[in-house]
Scaffold this active site. Sequence first.
Site, short mmCIF file in Angstrom:
data_model
loop_
_atom_site.label_atom_id
_atom_site.label_comp_id
_atom_site.label_asym_id
_atom_site.label_seq_id
_atom_site.Cartn_x
_atom_site.Cartn_y
_atom_site.Cartn_z
N ASN A 70 -0.33 3.26 -1.55
CA ASN A 70 -0.48 2.41 -0.39
C ASN A 70 0.85 1.76 -0.02
OD1 ASN A 70 -0.12 0.09 -2.10
ND2 ASN A 70 -2.29 0.17 -2.63
N CYS A 71 0.82 0.82 0.90
CA CYS A 71 2.06 0.21 1.40
C CYS A 71 2.83 -0.52 0.31
CB CYS A 71 1.74 -0.73 2.56
SG CYS A 71 0.65 -2.12 2.12
#
Length: 236
Positions: A166-167
């Site tokens: 994810n980010c």
Amino acid sequence: MLYSLTFLVEKLSLLSNFKLFEFKWTDGKRKEAGCTERTTYSHIVAPLSLQRGDLLEVPRTLFTHFGIYLGDNKVAHLIPDIMPVLTNDKMIIKKVITNKRLIMGCLYKCATVRVDTLDDFVYGSNILVNHMDRKFKAQQPFPNEEVAERAEQLVGAIPYSLLWNNCEHFVTYCRYGSAKSQQTEMFCECLKSIIRDQRSVFLSVLLGIIYIICFGLAPSTTLPTILIPFTLWMAG
């Protein structure tokens, strides 16, 4: 189904304005001697007050979003997006990602590392700068220019996983060379605590019995009623 998910995200976004779902770090006070974090609002932050390669954090509905500042009022960040799967038109892909695009990207496990303006990235939220440096005390961050270059090299379509890519994994890889996510770790710990709680066994049995009463006695109702509580009991 997609409409319902989009509606839910939009309503949760409204609730987030009242700070009901703002993500909180759990390691104590924010203010520490020598900490490089700064808290402000996006419309107050001037681009010159940020350094190229800074790690930025902004609270979203149920999580914190992360990005790498590239200078010139630009931020590189990883975000789920279905559009690169559907088209190669860069003008369409560059448009601000809507909730529907984001949800479809999550379901299809597709994301992009994209470059947006600071205002689009922050979206009116508070912002923290280099707050994660104290989480990685054992790992010194790369020089800021190297951090920015690592982020720029990853711009484009990329596989997405809510838990494993994810980010937060993106920014920690760029700044520290190690892709980690404390939000993922906290979620897994919470999940483990639920599984280990014996009350989950009783709750699953109760729901299974209600399910059998509503839909009748059949393999599709009986097997889950037996297997799910047994699995939770063994795991606990």
